[in-house]
Design an enzyme around this catalytic site. Structure first.
Site, PDB file in Angstrom:
ATOM      1  N   GLU A  87      52.480   0.708  19.567  1.00 49.07           N
ATOM      2  CA  GLU A  87      51.450  -0.329  19.467  1.00 49.07           C
ATOM      3  C   GLU A  87      50.191   0.070  20.242  1.00 49.07           C
ATOM      4  O   GLU A  87      50.256   0.870  21.190  1.00 49.07           O
ATOM      5  CB  GLU A  87      51.991  -1.637  20.048  1.00 49.07           C
ATOM      6  CG  GLU A  87      53.200  -2.208  19.293  1.00 49.07           C
ATOM      7  CD  GLU A  87      52.831  -2.954  18.013  1.00 49.07           C
ATOM      8  OE1 GLU A  87      51.910  -2.523  17.291  1.00 49.07           O
ATOM      9  OE2 GLU A  87      53.475  -3.978  17.743  1.00 49.07           O
TER      10      GLU A  87
ATOM     11  N   ASN B 294      47.067  -3.147  12.810  1.00 49.11           N
ATOM     12  CA  ASN B 294      46.458  -2.864  14.122  1.00 49.11           C
ATOM     13  C   ASN B 294      46.451  -1.361  14.436  1.00 49.11           C
ATOM     14  O   ASN B 294      46.162  -0.958  15.558  1.00 49.11           O
ATOM     15  CB  ASN B 294      47.184  -3.627  15.237  1.00 49.11           C
ATOM     16  CG  ASN B 294      48.648  -3.220  15.371  1.00 49.11           C
ATOM     17  OD1 ASN B 294      49.124  -2.355  14.645  1.00 49.11           O
ATOM     18  ND2 ASN B 294      49.356  -3.830  16.303  1.00 49.11           N
TER      19      ASN B 294
ATOM     20  N   ASP C 256      62.042   3.755  13.624  1.00 51.72           N
ATOM     21  CA  ASP C 256      62.188   2.609  14.520  1.00 51.72           C
ATOM     22  C   ASP C 256      63.251   1.631  14.057  1.00 51.72           C
ATOM     23  O   ASP C 256      63.757   1.714  12.939  1.00 51.72           O
ATOM     24  CB  ASP C 256      60.836   1.889  14.685  1.00 51.72           C
ATOM     25  CG  ASP C 256      60.069   1.786  13.372  1.00 51.72           C
ATOM     26  OD1 ASP C 256      60.701   1.843  12.320  1.00 51.72           O
ATOM     27  OD2 ASP C 256      58.834   1.653  13.425  1.00 51.72           O
TER      28      ASP C 256
ATOM     29  N   HIS D 225      49.097   0.676  14.344  1.00 49.05           N
ATOM     30  CA  HIS D 225      50.316   1.267  14.933  1.00 49.05           C
ATOM     31  C   HIS D 225      50.954   2.251  13.971  1.00 49.05           C
ATOM     32  O   HIS D 225      50.799   2.153  12.759  1.00 49.05           O
ATOM     33  CB  HIS D 225      51.304   0.190  15.409  1.00 49.05           C
ATOM     34  CG  HIS D 225      52.039  -0.569  14.350  1.00 49.05           C
ATOM     35  ND1 HIS D 225      52.489  -1.863  14.550  1.00 49.05           N
ATOM     36  CD2 HIS D 225      52.429  -0.245  13.088  1.00 49.05           C
ATOM     37  CE1 HIS D 225      53.120  -2.273  13.466  1.00 49.05           C
ATOM     38  NE2 HIS D 225      53.099  -1.315  12.563  1.00 49.05           N
TER      39      HIS D 225
HETATM   40  C1  F6R Z   1      58.207   0.948   9.853  1.00 45.51           C
HETATM   41  C2  F6R Z   1      57.094   1.350  10.703  1.00 45.51           C
HETATM   42  C3  F6R Z   1      55.811   0.606  10.718  1.00 45.51           C
HETATM   43  C4  F6R Z   1      55.299   0.286   9.315  1.00 45.51           C
HETATM   44  C5  F6R Z   1      53.995  -0.501   9.388  1.00 45.51           C
HETATM   45  C6  F6R Z   1      53.491  -0.876   8.019  1.00 45.51           C
HETATM   46  O1  F6R Z   1      59.312   1.813  10.021  1.00 45.51           O
HETATM   47  O2  F6R Z   1      57.243   2.282  11.429  1.00 45.51           O
HETATM   48  O3  F6R Z   1      54.857   1.354  11.409  1.00 45.51           O
HETATM   49  O4  F6R Z   1      55.099   1.486   8.609  1.00 45.51           O
HETATM   50  O5  F6R Z   1      54.178  -1.649  10.146  1.00 45.51           O
HETATM   51  O6  F6R Z   1      54.404  -1.759   7.425  1.00 45.51           O
HETATM   52  P1  F6R Z   1      54.238  -2.215   5.902  1.00 45.51           P
HETATM   53  O7  F6R Z   1      54.506  -1.018   5.060  1.00 45.51           O
HETATM   54  O8  F6R Z   1      55.304  -3.271   5.718  1.00 45.51           O
HETATM   55  O9  F6R Z   1      52.855  -2.738   5.756  1.00 45.51           O
END
Ligand code: F6R
Length: 241
Positions: free
Chosen positions: A143, A136, A67, A138
């Protein structure tokens, strides 16, 4: 789902790097799906060390990032382009043409997304997909909601995600409200998936991912349907299992 439990962040990072390096070393043209965020930072640092010790060679690897924020230039310090080059690509021998990160500047957004999906298919699909997980539930920026998209698409970030990611920005107002993300179809088509999680704030999402109902309201729960998922978690993230 296989579960590997570790005691601390260093072990999490070392284990993840070992799994990625194995995959890269045993394939002719490894195709990696990569995540950003705080969780995989240590894994990238460990992979760079392995590369410097000649334990892994990325010259034939192809990568697809999950992403990118919409509206941030690749030079923006909080963009995922910037993160990936600073934390990984600038320090290894991957060919620049083999690096793929969602991005749309002048192009029509739908065309950019279809092109991203086409490139994944052309590469033969993803061999190993690295995932973090949002509080959450995701994965990528897919989402929670009434429905999910299979392909790459533009997404409105939820308030929870904007709150969670505001720690990387000067203020909450600076966090982009939209992102381009790979869809759950591309993720689920990966041959293997490695989910990394650390910290107490991920415990509930990890519990629901592993043991809850399979629901679009917790996108990570779809991973229960995949045949080769490894969860690599510290004891806090796994505390509700
Ligand atoms: C990032 C991504 C997100 C993160 C998730 C956890 O490329 O795809 O799904 O993996 O938001 O983020 P952290 O590791 O910062 O807690």
């Amino acid at each position: 789902m296989d579960i590997i439990l570790v005691d601390n962040y260093r072990e999490l990072s070392e284990n993840a790097a070992a799994i990625v390096a194995d995959e890269v070393n045993r394939r002719q043209t490894p195709v990696l799906g990569l995540a950003t965020g705080s969780t995989p930072e240590g894994m990238y640092a460990q992979l760079i060390k392995k590369f410097q010790k000649k334990k892994v060679d990325f010259s034939n690897s192809i990568t697809f990032n999950l992403d990118e924020y919409a509206g941030l230039s690749p030079e923006h310090p909080q963009s995922y382009h910037y993160y990936m080059y600073r934390n990984f690509f600038d320090h290894i021998n991957i060919k620049p043409r083999n690096i793929n990160i969602p991005y749309c500047e002048d192009q029509d957004i739908d065309d950019a997304c279809r092109e991203y999906d086409r490139k994944i298919i052309e590469a033969g699909g993803i061999d190993l997909q690295i995932l973090g997980i949002g509080i959450n539930g995701h994965i990528g920026f897919n989402e929670p909601g009434e429905y999910l998209y299979t392909g790459t698409h533009l997404v409105d970030l939820t308030e929870e995600t904007i709150d969670a990611n505001s720690r990387f920005f000067n203020s909450r107002e600076d966090v982009p409200q939209q992102a381009i993300t790979m869809g759950v179809g591309s993720i689920m088509h990966a041959e293997k998936i490695l989910v990394m999680a650390c910290g107490k704030n991920k415990a509930r999402a990890i519990q629901l991912m592993c043991c809850g109902k399979v629901t679009t309201k917790l996108p990570a729960s779809l991973l229960q349907l995949h045949r080769s998922v490894t969860l690599l978690a510290d004891r806090e993230a796994a505390s509700l299992l």
